[in-house]
Each structure stands twice: as C-alpha cells, then as structure tokens.
Design a protein around this motif. Structure first.
Motif, PDB file in Angstrom:
ATOM      1  N   PRO A  95      72.486  23.448 -82.672  1.00 63.82           N
ATOM      2  CA  PRO A  95      72.917  22.068 -82.403  1.00 63.82           C
ATOM      3  C   PRO A  95      71.888  21.075 -82.925  1.00 63.82           C
ATOM      4  O   PRO A  95      70.704  21.402 -83.066  1.00 63.82           O
ATOM      5  CB  PRO A  95      73.015  22.023 -80.879  1.00 63.82           C
ATOM      6  N   SER A  96      72.337  19.878 -83.214  1.00 67.56           N
ATOM      7  CA  SER A  96      71.441  18.858 -83.778  1.00 67.56           C
ATOM      8  C   SER A  96      71.686  17.510 -83.111  1.00 67.56           C
ATOM      9  O   SER A  96      72.794  16.964 -83.206  1.00 67.56           O
ATOM     10  CB  SER A  96      71.670  18.748 -85.284  1.00 67.56           C
ATOM     11  N   LYS A  97      70.640  16.992 -82.445  1.00 65.82           N
ATOM     12  CA  LYS A  97      70.674  15.644 -81.875  1.00 65.82           C
ATOM     13  C   LYS A  97      69.287  15.314 -81.352  1.00 65.82           C
ATOM     14  O   LYS A  97      68.414  16.197 -81.276  1.00 65.82           O
ATOM     15  CB  LYS A  97      71.724  15.534 -80.774  1.00 65.82           C
ATOM     16  N   PRO A  98      69.026  14.065 -80.971  1.00 70.22           N
ATOM     17  CA  PRO A  98      67.700  13.701 -80.477  1.00 70.22           C
ATOM     18  C   PRO A  98      67.304  14.515 -79.243  1.00 70.22           C
ATOM     19  O   PRO A  98      68.151  14.852 -78.402  1.00 70.22           O
ATOM     20  CB  PRO A  98      67.847  12.214 -80.131  1.00 70.22           C
ATOM     21  N   PHE A  99      66.024  14.797 -79.149  1.00 68.95           N
ATOM     22  CA  PHE A  99      65.504  15.649 -78.087  1.00 68.95           C
ATOM     23  C   PHE A  99      65.935  15.198 -76.701  1.00 68.95           C
ATOM     24  O   PHE A  99      66.353  16.005 -75.855  1.00 68.95           O
ATOM     25  CB  PHE A  99      63.971  15.694 -78.158  1.00 68.95           C
ATOM     26  N   GLU A 100      65.858  13.882 -76.441  1.00 70.13           N
ATOM     27  CA  GLU A 100      66.135  13.400 -75.093  1.00 70.13           C
ATOM     28  C   GLU A 100      67.609  13.509 -74.713  1.00 70.13           C
ATOM     29  O   GLU A 100      67.957  13.367 -73.525  1.00 70.13           O
ATOM     30  CB  GLU A 100      65.670  11.949 -74.934  1.00 70.13           C
ATOM     31  N   GLU A 101      68.466  13.806 -75.677  1.00 68.38           N
ATOM     32  CA  GLU A 101      69.889  13.952 -75.376  1.00 68.38           C
ATOM     33  C   GLU A 101      70.282  15.378 -75.006  1.00 68.38           C
ATOM     34  O   GLU A 101      71.398  15.618 -74.526  1.00 68.38           O
ATOM     35  CB  GLU A 101      70.725  13.477 -76.563  1.00 68.38           C
ATOM     36  N   TYR A 102      69.385  16.330 -75.236  1.00 67.57           N
ATOM     37  CA  TYR A 102      69.680  17.708 -74.853  1.00 67.57           C
ATOM     38  C   TYR A 102      69.522  17.880 -73.344  1.00 67.57           C
ATOM     39  O   TYR A 102      68.556  17.403 -72.754  1.00 67.57           O
ATOM     40  CB  TYR A 102      68.721  18.687 -75.532  1.00 67.57           C
ATOM     41  N   THR A 103      70.437  18.597 -72.746  1.00 67.52           N
ATOM     42  CA  THR A 103      70.248  19.014 -71.363  1.00 67.52           C
ATOM     43  C   THR A 103      69.444  20.309 -71.348  1.00 67.52           C
ATOM     44  O   THR A 103      69.382  21.027 -72.360  1.00 67.52           O
ATOM     45  CB  THR A 103      71.589  19.247 -70.670  1.00 67.52           C
ATOM     46  N   ILE A 104      68.869  20.641 -70.223  1.00 69.65           N
ATOM     47  CA  ILE A 104      68.136  21.894 -70.131  1.00 69.65           C
ATOM     48  C   ILE A 104      69.087  23.069 -70.306  1.00 69.65           C
ATOM     49  O   ILE A 104      68.724  24.115 -70.852  1.00 69.65           O
ATOM     50  CB  ILE A 104      67.367  21.989 -68.792  1.00 69.65           C
ATOM     51  N   GLU A 105      70.346  22.878 -69.891  1.00 68.02           N
ATOM     52  CA  GLU A 105      71.342  23.937 -70.071  1.00 68.02           C
ATOM     53  C   GLU A 105      71.621  24.185 -71.553  1.00 68.02           C
ATOM     54  O   GLU A 105      71.838  25.334 -71.964  1.00 68.02           O
ATOM     55  CB  GLU A 105      72.636  23.571 -69.340  1.00 68.02           C
ATOM     56  N   GLU A 106      71.595  23.127 -72.359  1.00 65.62           N
ATOM     57  CA  GLU A 106      71.794  23.298 -73.800  1.00 65.62           C
ATOM     58  C   GLU A 106      70.607  24.025 -74.427  1.00 65.62           C
ATOM     59  O   GLU A 106      70.778  24.885 -75.306  1.00 65.62           O
ATOM     60  CB  GLU A 106      72.011  21.937 -74.460  1.00 65.62           C
ATOM     61  N   HIS A 107      69.396  23.693 -73.992  1.00 69.49           N
ATOM     62  CA  HIS A 107      68.227  24.446 -74.456  1.00 69.49           C
ATOM     63  C   HIS A 107      68.372  25.922 -74.109  1.00 69.49           C
ATOM     64  O   HIS A 107      68.108  26.807 -74.937  1.00 69.49           O
ATOM     65  CB  HIS A 107      66.959  23.884 -73.806  1.00 69.49           C
ATOM     66  N   GLN A 108      68.770  26.191 -72.886  1.00 70.99           N
ATOM     67  CA  GLN A 108      68.894  27.582 -72.435  1.00 70.99           C
ATOM     68  C   GLN A 108      69.990  28.327 -73.190  1.00 70.99           C
ATOM     69  O   GLN A 108      69.855  29.532 -73.450  1.00 70.99           O
ATOM     70  CB  GLN A 108      69.155  27.603 -70.926  1.00 70.99           C
ATOM     71  N   ALA A 109      71.065  27.610 -73.540  1.00 74.70           N
ATOM     72  CA  ALA A 109      72.146  28.248 -74.288  1.00 74.70           C
ATOM     73  C   ALA A 109      71.681  28.699 -75.667  1.00 74.70           C
ATOM     74  O   ALA A 109      72.032  29.792 -76.132  1.00 74.70           O
ATOM     75  CB  ALA A 109      73.328  27.291 -74.417  1.00 74.70           C
ATOM     76  N   VAL A 110      70.883  27.869 -76.333  1.00 81.21           N
ATOM     77  CA  VAL A 110      70.339  28.243 -77.640  1.00 81.21           C
ATOM     78  C   VAL A 110      69.385  29.424 -77.500  1.00 81.21           C
ATOM     79  O   VAL A 110      69.430  30.380 -78.288  1.00 81.21           O
ATOM     80  CB  VAL A 110      69.623  27.041 -78.295  1.00 81.21           C
ATOM     81  N   GLN A 111      68.540  29.373 -76.503  1.00 81.92           N
ATOM     82  CA  GLN A 111      67.598  30.466 -76.265  1.00 81.92           C
ATOM     83  C   GLN A 111      68.349  31.771 -75.997  1.00 81.92           C
ATOM     84  O   GLN A 111      67.943  32.842 -76.467  1.00 81.92           O
ATOM     85  CB  GLN A 111      66.700  30.127 -75.067  1.00 81.92           C
ATOM     86  N   ARG A 112      69.439  31.689 -75.247  1.00 78.70           N
ATOM     87  CA  ARG A 112      70.184  32.894 -74.873  1.00 78.70           C
ATOM     88  C   ARG A 112      70.746  33.603 -76.102  1.00 78.70           C
ATOM     89  O   ARG A 112      70.657  34.829 -76.225  1.00 78.70           O
ATOM     90  CB  ARG A 112      71.301  32.516 -73.898  1.00 78.70           C
ATOM     91  N   VAL A 113      71.330  32.849 -77.023  1.00 80.93           N
ATOM     92  CA  VAL A 113      71.914  33.457 -78.215  1.00 80.93           C
ATOM     93  C   VAL A 113      70.845  33.822 -79.243  1.00 80.93           C
ATOM     94  O   VAL A 113      70.837  34.931 -79.789  1.00 80.93           O
ATOM     95  CB  VAL A 113      72.954  32.516 -78.851  1.00 80.93           C
ATOM     96  N   ASN A 114      69.927  32.911 -79.495  1.00 79.74           N
ATOM     97  CA  ASN A 114      68.973  33.078 -80.593  1.00 79.74           C
ATOM     98  C   ASN A 114      67.837  34.035 -80.265  1.00 79.74           C
ATOM     99  O   ASN A 114      67.249  34.632 -81.177  1.00 79.74           O
ATOM    100  CB  ASN A 114      68.384  31.729 -80.994  1.00 79.74           C
ATOM    101  N   VAL A 115      67.505  34.161 -78.977  1.00 74.49           N
ATOM    102  CA  VAL A 115      66.359  34.989 -78.595  1.00 74.49           C
ATOM    103  C   VAL A 115      66.746  36.104 -77.630  1.00 74.49           C
ATOM    104  O   VAL A 115      66.513  37.286 -77.886  1.00 74.49           O
ATOM    105  CB  VAL A 115      65.239  34.126 -77.971  1.00 74.49           C
ATOM    106  N   ASP A 116      67.329  35.735 -76.495  1.00 68.84           N
ATOM    107  CA  ASP A 116      67.577  36.725 -75.447  1.00 68.84           C
ATOM    108  C   ASP A 116      68.532  37.827 -75.912  1.00 68.84           C
ATOM    109  O   ASP A 116      68.344  39.003 -75.565  1.00 68.84           O
ATOM    110  CB  ASP A 116      68.142  36.046 -74.198  1.00 68.84           C
TER     111      ASP A 116
END
Length: 250
Positions: A95-116
């Motif tokens: 996903p692409s947008k300014p940092f302050e617009e991401y929710t922590i859930e969106e961060h976690q979703a990327v981490q889940r697919v890309n890393v976990d």
C-alpha cells in the motif's frame, strides 16, 4: 547451476517477476510449488507452464494472510511432495500513502503477508532441510530499505525485517547445511509500478539513479535466484544481493 530434482516452495510465484523465474526453475528440472492468490495470474502461469511442456508445476491458490490456515495447507503440501529443498519468500503487498494515514492494523496486515507468512514457510520447510543436510532459503527484500522512497513505510519496514531474518537464520541454520540469502530487486517494470501516477517520469527517475542505463528484466531476477538456489552458492549465506543495475552500491 543445477537445481534438477529440487522441490521449490515459491510464494508470489505468478507475479511479474515470479512467473518467469518459476518457468526457469521448471525448465531446469525442478518441481515448483507455486503459491499465489490472483486468479488471472494463476491461470497465466498454469497456461505458460503447460505451453512449455512443464509437468512439475504444483499450483496452489492460498490466502497467506490467514497464517493458521496457511500453515495447515503448507504442511499438507509438504507431505504430498516430500518436503521442500528451497524456499523463496517473494509474496508481498505494498500500500502507498502518507505515514500518518496508516492505521496500526494496516501496518500489521503488511507485516503478516510480507514477513510472518514467510516465517511460516521456513518453519514448515526447515525440518526436511535439516534432515537432508541441505537447504536454500531466499528472501525477496527491496532496495527501498536503503531509503529514498516515501509513502511506503509498512512495506519498507517489512523488507527490513526480511533482511534481519536473513542474517539471523543464516547464523542459526548454517550448521545444518542450509544457506539463507536475500535478493533486493531494484525498480522493475511490474504491477507494483502502477501506483506511480507518471510512468514515464518514473522511468526517467529510475535510469537517472542506475549505473546500468536500461530497465531490469525478469530474467535478471531469475538468474540471481537460480544461482542462490543451487550448489554454486554453497559458501554464500547471510547476504543481500542487490539486483538493481547499480542503484545502490555499498
């Protein structure tokens, strides 16, 4: 660089960089368990493999965000194919947008697919690798970890995590004959570039930053993966190979 007879678990295998590499591995005599979730891309890879006469493609449509179901599916597949010799952790969302617009859930979703999900792949594959005294793990990182890109903080975070895991796993698994390396592609003309509003301007930006004045091709990535998956790279581990036309040099 011989991978004949090896079984490769490849996530995101039907994507712009994944499809040509998958076909290259099949051509070289490997069995590829290709994981993807996009129906059109899955169909394209299946048709391409069939057209080339390859019968060692095991295509699986799996949703990697559900880690429990993903692990169960991989364990079943591993039993069916007799374990995995090579793991290529390639699947990613960006996903692409300014940092302050991401929710922590969106961060976690990327981490889940890309890393976990990649962690799950390695945990499923590692017992067989240890038992055989041979294994190759390749994490697909990104030159974005070196800076210079805005609006992609969860993606960059995830790729940095993969670089860290590459080093940690290399240290831990080396005694068992398992090497772990990362490939950091530069800016390749794939679906990921569609997030840029000015394609021609972006191409100029890329070429200005590269030492090699052409765009990268899928074959450039496939060649790097083939090397790292083979015995030719047996004494290389814990490294990040930048396949970027000289964009990043250290």
């Amino acid at each position: 660089m011989n991978v004949k007879g090896k079984t490769i678990l490849y996530t995101g295998a039907a994507g712009g960089l994944g499809l040509p590499a998958t076909l290259a591995f099949l051509q070289a005599g490997a069995t590829v368990v290709a994981i993807d979730h996009d129906p059109k891309k899955i169909a394209a890879l299946s048709e391409a493999a069939k057209a080339a006469g390859h019968d060692r493609l095991v295509m699986k449509a799996l949703e990697m965000a559900d880690l429990v179901e993903f692990r169960a599916a991989l364990e079943t597949i591993s039993r069916e194919v007799g374990g995995f010799d090579v793991v290529i952790n390639n699947a990613a969302i960006y996903p692409s947008k300014p940092f302050e617009e991401y929710t922590i859930e969106e961060h976690q979703a990327v981490q889940r697919v890309n890393v976990d999900a990649g962690i799950v792949c390695v945990q499923v594959a590692l017992p067989t690798m240890k038992a055989r005294g041979w294994g190759r793990i390749i994490n697909i990182a990104s030159v974005t970890v070196y800076g210079g890109w805005a609006l992609l903080s969860p993606y960059v975070q995830s790729k940095g995590a993969l670089v860290g895991l590459t080093r940690a796993w290399a240290r831990e698994f080396g005694a068992h004959g398992v090497t772990v390396n990362a490939v950091a592609p530069g800016a390749f003309p794939t679906d990921a570039e569609k997030i840029h509003p000015d394609p021609e301007g972006y191409t100029r930006f890329v070429l200005d930053h590269q030492a090699v004045k052409r765009r990268g091709t899928p074959a450039d990535i496939a060649n790097a993966l083939m090397f790292l998956a083979s015995d030719a790279s047996a004494f290389i581990t814990g490294q990040t190979l930048n396949v970027d036309g000289g964009w990043v040099m250290h």
